[in-house]
Design a protein around this motif. Structure first.
Motif, PDB file in Angstrom:
ATOM      1  N   TRP A 172       0.915  -1.141  -0.012  1.00  0.00           N
ATOM      2  CA  TRP A 172      -0.022  -0.003   0.048  1.00  0.00           C
ATOM      3  C   TRP A 172       0.946   1.183   0.195  1.00  0.00           C
ATOM      4  O   TRP A 172       2.014   1.295   0.779  1.00  0.00           O
ATOM      5  CB  TRP A 172      -0.923   0.197   1.266  1.00  0.00           C
ATOM      6  N   PHE A 173       0.489   2.142  -0.785  1.00  0.00           N
ATOM      7  CA  PHE A 173       0.966   3.732  -0.787  1.00  0.00           C
ATOM      8  C   PHE A 173      -0.015   4.510  -0.357  1.00  0.00           C
ATOM      9  O   PHE A 173      -0.921   4.878  -1.086  1.00  0.00           O
ATOM     10  CB  PHE A 173       1.793   3.789  -2.198  1.00  0.00           C
ATOM     11  N   THR A 174       0.248   5.351   0.822  1.00  0.00           N
ATOM     12  CA  THR A 174      -0.826   6.577   1.354  1.00  0.00           C
ATOM     13  C   THR A 174      -0.065   7.630   1.587  1.00  0.00           C
ATOM     14  O   THR A 174      -0.703   8.690   1.600  1.00  0.00           O
ATOM     15  CB  THR A 174      -1.397   5.922   2.646  1.00  0.00           C
ATOM     16  N   ASP A 175       1.437   7.625   1.738  1.00  0.00           N
ATOM     17  CA  ASP A 175       1.947   8.880   1.866  1.00  0.00           C
ATOM     18  C   ASP A 175       1.799   9.742   0.671  1.00  0.00           C
ATOM     19  O   ASP A 175       1.841   9.320  -0.628  1.00  0.00           O
ATOM     20  CB  ASP A 175       3.543   8.372   2.017  1.00  0.00           C
ATOM     21  N   ASP A 176       1.393  11.303   0.983  1.00  0.00           N
ATOM     22  CA  ASP A 176       1.310  12.025  -0.023  1.00  0.00           C
ATOM     23  C   ASP A 176       2.593  12.331  -1.030  1.00  0.00           C
ATOM     24  O   ASP A 176       2.304  12.223  -2.318  1.00  0.00           O
ATOM     25  CB  ASP A 176       0.890  13.552   0.411  1.00  0.00           C
ATOM     26  N   ALA A 177       3.633  12.313  -0.505  1.00  0.00           N
ATOM     27  CA  ALA A 177       4.872  12.184  -1.457  1.00  0.00           C
ATOM     28  C   ALA A 177       5.088  11.154  -2.371  1.00  0.00           C
ATOM     29  O   ALA A 177       5.283  11.309  -3.531  1.00  0.00           O
ATOM     30  CB  ALA A 177       5.991  12.550  -0.447  1.00  0.00           C
ATOM     31  N   ASP A 178       4.784   9.921  -1.805  1.00  0.00           N
ATOM     32  CA  ASP A 178       4.863   8.677  -2.639  1.00  0.00           C
ATOM     33  C   ASP A 178       3.699   8.659  -3.721  1.00  0.00           C
ATOM     34  O   ASP A 178       3.843   8.365  -4.757  1.00  0.00           O
ATOM     35  CB  ASP A 178       4.365   7.543  -1.814  1.00  0.00           C
ATOM     36  N   LEU A 179       2.514   9.008  -3.305  1.00  0.00           N
ATOM     37  CA  LEU A 179       1.348   9.224  -4.288  1.00  0.00           C
ATOM     38  C   LEU A 179       1.560  10.043  -5.510  1.00  0.00           C
ATOM     39  O   LEU A 179       1.673   9.859  -6.685  1.00  0.00           O
ATOM     40  CB  LEU A 179      -0.004   9.461  -3.547  1.00  0.00           C
ATOM     41  N   LYS A 180       2.251  11.510  -5.130  1.00  0.00           N
ATOM     42  CA  LYS A 180       2.471  12.492  -6.018  1.00  0.00           C
ATOM     43  C   LYS A 180       3.715  11.783  -6.900  1.00  0.00           C
ATOM     44  O   LYS A 180       3.608  11.892  -8.175  1.00  0.00           O
ATOM     45  CB  LYS A 180       3.080  13.783  -5.488  1.00  0.00           C
ATOM     46  N   GLY A 181       4.580  11.137  -6.498  1.00  0.00           N
ATOM     47  CA  GLY A 181       5.771  10.394  -7.135  1.00  0.00           C
ATOM     48  C   GLY A 181       5.190   9.651  -8.178  1.00  0.00           C
ATOM     49  O   GLY A 181       5.553   9.644  -9.342  1.00  0.00           O
ATOM     50  N   LEU A 182       4.232   8.652  -7.757  1.00  0.00           N
ATOM     51  CA  LEU A 182       3.602   7.722  -8.636  1.00  0.00           C
ATOM     52  C   LEU A 182       2.869   8.308  -9.444  1.00  0.00           C
ATOM     53  O   LEU A 182       2.840   7.892 -10.706  1.00  0.00           O
ATOM     54  CB  LEU A 182       2.967   6.493  -7.598  1.00  0.00           C
ATOM     55  N   GLY A 183       1.912   9.690  -9.092  1.00  0.00           N
ATOM     56  CA  GLY A 183       1.064  10.023 -10.293  1.00  0.00           C
ATOM     57  C   GLY A 183       2.151  10.592 -11.328  1.00  0.00           C
ATOM     58  O   GLY A 183       1.634  10.409 -12.547  1.00  0.00           O
ATOM     59  N   ASP A 184       3.142  11.098 -10.826  1.00  0.00           N
ATOM     60  CA  ASP A 184       3.963  11.773 -12.075  1.00  0.00           C
ATOM     61  C   ASP A 184       4.662  10.557 -12.918  1.00  0.00           C
ATOM     62  O   ASP A 184       4.520  10.873 -14.206  1.00  0.00           O
ATOM     63  CB  ASP A 184       5.380  12.334 -11.426  1.00  0.00           C
ATOM     64  N   ILE A 185       4.832   9.384 -12.338  1.00  0.00           N
ATOM     65  CA  ILE A 185       5.334   8.427 -13.052  1.00  0.00           C
ATOM     66  C   ILE A 185       4.198   7.740 -13.999  1.00  0.00           C
ATOM     67  O   ILE A 185       4.491   7.505 -15.254  1.00  0.00           O
ATOM     68  CB  ILE A 185       5.973   7.056 -12.281  1.00  0.00           C
ATOM     69  N   ILE A 186       3.022   7.590 -13.452  1.00  0.00           N
ATOM     70  CA  ILE A 186       1.877   7.021 -14.203  1.00  0.00           C
ATOM     71  C   ILE A 186       1.503   8.013 -15.223  1.00  0.00           C
ATOM     72  O   ILE A 186       1.200   7.436 -16.503  1.00  0.00           O
ATOM     73  CB  ILE A 186       0.732   6.825 -13.325  1.00  0.00           C
ATOM     74  N   GLY A 187       1.517   9.372 -14.785  1.00  0.00           N
ATOM     75  CA  GLY A 187       1.334  10.295 -16.192  1.00  0.00           C
ATOM     76  C   GLY A 187       2.053  10.197 -17.114  1.00  0.00           C
ATOM     77  O   GLY A 187       1.668  10.299 -18.461  1.00  0.00           O
ATOM     78  N   ALA A 188       3.608  10.358 -17.062  1.00  0.00           N
ATOM     79  CA  ALA A 188       4.307  10.138 -17.817  1.00  0.00           C
ATOM     80  C   ALA A 188       4.275   8.864 -18.698  1.00  0.00           C
ATOM     81  O   ALA A 188       4.350   8.871 -20.010  1.00  0.00           O
ATOM     82  CB  ALA A 188       5.714  10.261 -17.615  1.00  0.00           C
ATOM     83  N   CYS A 189       3.838   7.921 -18.316  1.00  0.00           N
ATOM     84  CA  CYS A 189       3.868   6.508 -18.947  1.00  0.00           C
ATOM     85  C   CYS A 189       2.529   6.506 -19.907  1.00  0.00           C
ATOM     86  O   CYS A 189       2.477   6.029 -20.995  1.00  0.00           O
ATOM     87  CB  CYS A 189       3.725   5.271 -18.187  1.00  0.00           C
ATOM     88  N   ASP A 190       1.484   7.018 -19.244  1.00  0.00           N
ATOM     89  CA  ASP A 190       0.242   7.076 -20.092  1.00  0.00           C
ATOM     90  C   ASP A 190       0.659   8.197 -21.340  1.00  0.00           C
ATOM     91  O   ASP A 190       0.000   7.963 -22.409  1.00  0.00           O
ATOM     92  CB  ASP A 190      -0.818   8.091 -19.134  1.00  0.00           C
ATOM     93  N   ARG A 191       1.273   9.108 -21.063  1.00  0.00           N
ATOM     94  CA  ARG A 191       1.789  10.064 -22.452  1.00  0.00           C
ATOM     95  C   ARG A 191       2.635   9.424 -23.445  1.00  0.00           C
ATOM     96  O   ARG A 191       2.260   9.524 -24.416  1.00  0.00           O
ATOM     97  CB  ARG A 191       2.543  11.390 -21.686  1.00  0.00           C
ATOM     98  N   ILE A 192       3.482   8.694 -22.923  1.00  0.00           N
ATOM     99  CA  ILE A 192       4.590   7.941 -23.739  1.00  0.00           C
ATOM    100  C   ILE A 192       3.629   6.914 -24.609  1.00  0.00           C
ATOM    101  O   ILE A 192       3.735   6.730 -25.858  1.00  0.00           O
ATOM    102  CB  ILE A 192       5.561   7.191 -23.008  1.00  0.00           C
ATOM    103  N   ARG A 193       2.902   6.163 -23.902  1.00  0.00           N
ATOM    104  CA  ARG A 193       1.976   5.227 -24.586  1.00  0.00           C
ATOM    105  C   ARG A 193       0.838   6.010 -25.644  1.00  0.00           C
ATOM    106  O   ARG A 193       1.094   5.353 -26.657  1.00  0.00           O
ATOM    107  CB  ARG A 193       1.011   4.342 -23.275  1.00  0.00           C
ATOM    108  N   LEU A 194       0.337   7.001 -25.309  1.00  0.00           N
ATOM    109  CA  LEU A 194      -0.704   7.913 -26.137  1.00  0.00           C
ATOM    110  C   LEU A 194       0.264   8.262 -27.380  1.00  0.00           C
ATOM    111  O   LEU A 194      -0.472   8.129 -28.448  1.00  0.00           O
ATOM    112  CB  LEU A 194      -1.372   8.341 -25.394  1.00  0.00           C
ATOM    113  N   LEU A 195       1.177   8.772 -27.082  1.00  0.00           N
ATOM    114  CA  LEU A 195       2.021   9.254 -28.294  1.00  0.00           C
ATOM    115  C   LEU A 195       2.703   8.137 -29.084  1.00  0.00           C
ATOM    116  O   LEU A 195       3.312   8.545 -30.206  1.00  0.00           O
ATOM    117  CB  LEU A 195       2.995  10.419 -27.718  1.00  0.00           C
ATOM    118  N   ASN A 196       2.699   6.996 -28.692  1.00  0.00           N
ATOM    119  CA  ASN A 196       3.405   5.998 -29.480  1.00  0.00           C
ATOM    120  C   ASN A 196       2.648   5.573 -30.533  1.00  0.00           C
ATOM    121  O   ASN A 196       1.341   5.462 -30.444  1.00  0.00           O
ATOM    122  CB  ASN A 196       3.686   4.662 -28.568  1.00  0.00           C
ATOM    123  N   LYS A 197       3.047   5.510 -31.632  1.00  0.00           N
ATOM    124  CA  LYS A 197       2.314   5.283 -32.953  1.00  0.00           C
ATOM    125  C   LYS A 197       1.472   3.965 -32.874  1.00  0.00           C
ATOM    126  O   LYS A 197       0.106   4.262 -33.039  1.00  0.00           O
ATOM    127  CB  LYS A 197       3.249   5.068 -34.142  1.00  0.00           C
TER     128      LYS A 197
END
Length: 768
Positions: free
Chosen positions: A558-583
């Protein structure tokens, strides 16, 4: 600096836009003139009255070839004894302290418009001089205003804009740096006065408001034409309602692809505003709409499919890598020309239609042999798995039979498969097929259905198959049966996933807890609905962890710490972007995963209905922009797309917690068992009324870097993902040798109205 502060123009001085017109034959004007000179109010003098008189006599005698020596006599005769120094008008421009000697109005107009003839005749010029034009918004509006003024296409011009000039405006507004901080209406009015001081210009410094609306449209005479170039959606719509009420035509240039809108409310009093592109908009509450609520209306109004690719790509970058919607001076200048031309022809009764028009220079003037990138369709190399293929695969599988086996009848198998098919799958692709023969239920992988960028090396599919089996296993327990799974893929042959036999269920330490999950099988769903962040009872989280780990080897963090959640959110967002911009991934997202209308979802019974994403109208509109592969190609060329990170970041920001499920072995069986653990977790969460929203892009895209040498990714993607991977490992504490099965947000959120469809059992199950 204090020693120059007194030289800074004040608010009142910055609102001065009309010159003083002084006729020195009048004593009061002569007195003002002398006072200006004596008081040091004049810094620059321009006295070219003689050359203007030369042009005048030439204009009055077009059929005569006048020689240079003829001008003095002709000018003297024209002056009829008047002193040339007091002839005409002296125009004083207080903002620049300039004094300019001019012909008086009638002669000035004759000379200044002489070269318009006969594109604009004198009679047409005089007709235009009776017309009133209102312009709202002074970016493109300034260009239109100045062009109209140079052509002298009006008698009165009303300018409305509340804004002042800023440095960033100078990419498209033609003026000097010294005008920063000056109202845009004043800048335009001053420049018009410096071109033609006899033109009647009035400024509305607060822009167009409820209080000023009637004056703008009606004071001292009704407008003959409205030019809308404002940014505010509310004013854009409200001004059209007013124009329609009064029978005033409207034009609008968007400075993109040379698009010009014409709405002839003077000829079509019942015409829908903006050509009917804006539906169900209440003018009474338009001001209360948030920016997010306005975006879909704006995109609908513009017709997003007709907006230039660069502009569509820029929408994704607004408030991320750029501040606002971009405009170029060349486009604004073109808009000035188009707007002024159409305005003149409307006012002269030479043009009568409504419509939307494009003068796209990039299309009209382009390389003749320019080759567009090949529009390659992503080809699925697999064909649907057939019944004969399933039978052959089943026949080749040596299934060890047990003496205590039970052979359920077809009705029970149908019931079990129905429960199994309620399991989640990546993009709701439902890649399963079943064959029941002689007491053995075979589970197959239909690779035609699962082929996608996200199913790297079939790991996503085998997580799905683990969840499918778990549903069947749980439902069987409720029927007093034990489903025994023989994991079947051998020698790279992954179409036969498992052979399942049945015996009598025995009570164990966990069987009661697992059987309780049966009630959640058909109510389990992905819940993407937004909701405020809330705290979930830690005991519930601990119970879910324990339930998940009843699958041998499974671990839940489990991850409940705000800093961890923010860090994971940044990672997930970047991966979503890379996926969506991949042909390839983008193609899968548009054509394989998403169902863009509810009708499509109901017809195919698979994929993700766009309405289940829990998105706001503005986010849905933005998704419609990203749907275009050419927009994505343009975003990649611009190295943009950071805004695509934002949805995941917002999603995680409201999470009560994130969970990560892993298994010890990174192989297909490990992912299969991980799917079982995931399903136990998800069903348990459903029983606890906890919303689960998978955010799995990192788990599907990281393996391409640390397991597949960047397969299918660009070098830039690989470098970014390497950094993201290290951050992910630092937050989660995991290493690369684990099977990373499930990453999800949990929250307390309202039930979604729509849930994913499932194919009927009859389309997936064969009895032999």
């Amino acid at each position: 600096m204090k020693n120059i502060q007194h030289l800074q123009a004040g608010t009142e001085e910055n609102r001065v836009f009309k010159p003083l017109l002084l006729r020195l034959v009048n004593a009061p004007d002569k007195e003002v003139f002398d006072r200006l000179i004596a008081g040091g109010k004049v810094v620059f003098v321009n006295d070219e009255i003689y050359t203007q008189l030369q042009e005048l006599v030439k204009s009055l005698n077009p059929s005569i070839r006048i020689k240079a020596d003829d001008y003095p006599a002709m000018i003297t005769e024209h002056l009829k004894g008047h002193d040339i120094d007091t002839y005409g008008v002296w125009a004083y421009y207080p903002w620049s302290k300039r004094l300019v000697h001019l012909l008086d109005e009638e002669e000035f107009v004759e000379v200044r418009t002489n070269r318009n003839q006969y594109k604009i005749t004198r009679a047409e010029r005089d007709t235009l001089a009776t017309k009133r034009i209102g312009i709202v918004g002074l970016s493109v509006g300034q260009s239109i205003a100045l062009t109209l003024s140079m052509e002298r296409s009006y008698g009165e011009l009303r300018l409305a804009d509340f804004d002042v000039l800023e440095l960033s405006n100078l990419n498209r507004i033609r003026t000097g740096l010294y005008n920063m901080g000056v109202p845009k209406v004043v800048i335009a009015a001053r420049e018009i006065a410096e071109i033609d001081p006899y033109l009647n210009v009035n400024c509305f410094f607060e822009g167009l408001t409820d209080a000023s609306m009637d004056d703008f449209f009606l004071k001292d005479g009704k407008l003959d034409l409205l030019v809308d170039e404002c940014d505010g959606l509310d004013i854009k719509i409200l001004s059209r309602f007013k124009a329609r009420e009064l029978g005033i035509p409207v034009i609008m240039d968007t400075s993109d692809r040379g698009m010009l809108d014409v709405e002839r409310f003077d000829l079509e009093p019942d015409r829908e505003i903006l050509h009917g592109t804006v539906q169900n908009v209440d003018p009474g509450n338009i001001k209360e709409l948030t920016n997010e609520e306005k975006i879909p209306i704006i995109l609908q109004m513009l017709g997003i499919e007709n907006v230039s690719l660069r502009a569509q790509a820029s929408m994704v970058e607004v408030e991320q890598t750029i501040n606002t919607w971009p405009q170029l001076a060349s486009s604004v200048t073109l808009g000035g020309a188009i707007g002024a031309d159409v305005a003149r022809r409307i006012l002269l009764d030479q043009y009568h239609d409504s419509g939307r028009y494009y003068i796209d220079l990039e299309e009209l003037i382009a390389d003749k042999d320019k080759k567009q990138p090949a529009d390659e369709e992503r080809v699925n190399p697999y064909t649907p798995l057939t019944a004969n293929e399933m039978k052959q695969l089943a026949a080749s599988a040596a299934v060890q039979r047990q003496p205590d086996e039970i052979k359920p009848d077809q009705a029970i198998i149908h019931d079990l498969v129905k429960a199994a098919n309620a399991a989640p799958s990546t993009g709701n692709d439902q890649p399963w097929k079943w064959l029941y023969n002689d007491g053995v239920l075979y589970l197959f992988h239909d690779r035609h259905r699962s082929f996608s960028f996200g199913d790297y090396r079939n790991t996503a599919s085998f997580i799905t198959f683990g969840a499918v089996f778990e549903n069947l296993y749980i439902h069987a327990l409720g029927l007093g049966l034990e489903a025994r799974c023989r994991f079947a893929p051998v020698n790279g042959q992954e179409q036969l996933v498992a052979a399942i036999t049945f015996g009598n269920a025995e009570d164990t330490a966990t069987s009661g807890e697992v059987k309780s999950l049966d009630a959640a099988i058909y109510s389990r769903h992905t819940n993407r609905n937004p909701a405020p962040k809330s705290i979930i009872d830690p005991n519930k989280l601990n119970d879910l962890k324990a339930l998940t780990e009843t699958i041998p080897g499974a671990k839940l963090k489990w991850f409940t710490d705000d800093a961890d959640l923010k860090g994971l959110g940044d990672i997930i967002g970047a991966c979503d972007r890379i996926r969506l911009l991949n042909k390839e991934a983008h193609y899968d997202f548009v054509h394989h995963e998403m169902r863009w209308t509810t009708e499509d979802a109901e017809q195919t019974l698979d994929g993700i209905d766009i309405k289940t994403l829990g998105l706001s109208n503005s986010q849905l509109a933005a998704l419609g922009v990203i749907k275009n592969k050419n927009v994505v190609r343009t975003i990649n060329q611009l190295r943009g797309g950071k805004a695509l990170d934002m949805l995941a970041k917002r999603t995680i920001a409201s999470a009560s917690a994130l969970c990560l499920i892993t298994l010890p072995n990174r192989n297909l069986e490990g992912f299969f068992e991980g799917g079982r653990a995931m399903e136990r977790f998800w069903l348990g969460a459903t029983n606890l009324d906890i919303a689960v929203h998978p955010v799995i892009s990192p788990l599907y895209i990281f393996p391409r870097v640390f397991w597949g040498n960047g397969e299918g990714l660009t070098e830039e993607n690989v470098e970014e993902l390497k950094v993201l991977r290290e951050k992910f490992k630092a937050i989660t504490g995991i290493e690369d040798d684990l099977a990373e099965v499930f990453l999800a947000k949990v929250a307390i959120a309202p039930e979604p109205e729509l849930k994913s469809h499932r194919l009927p059992v009859e389309k997936t199950l064969i009895f032999e």
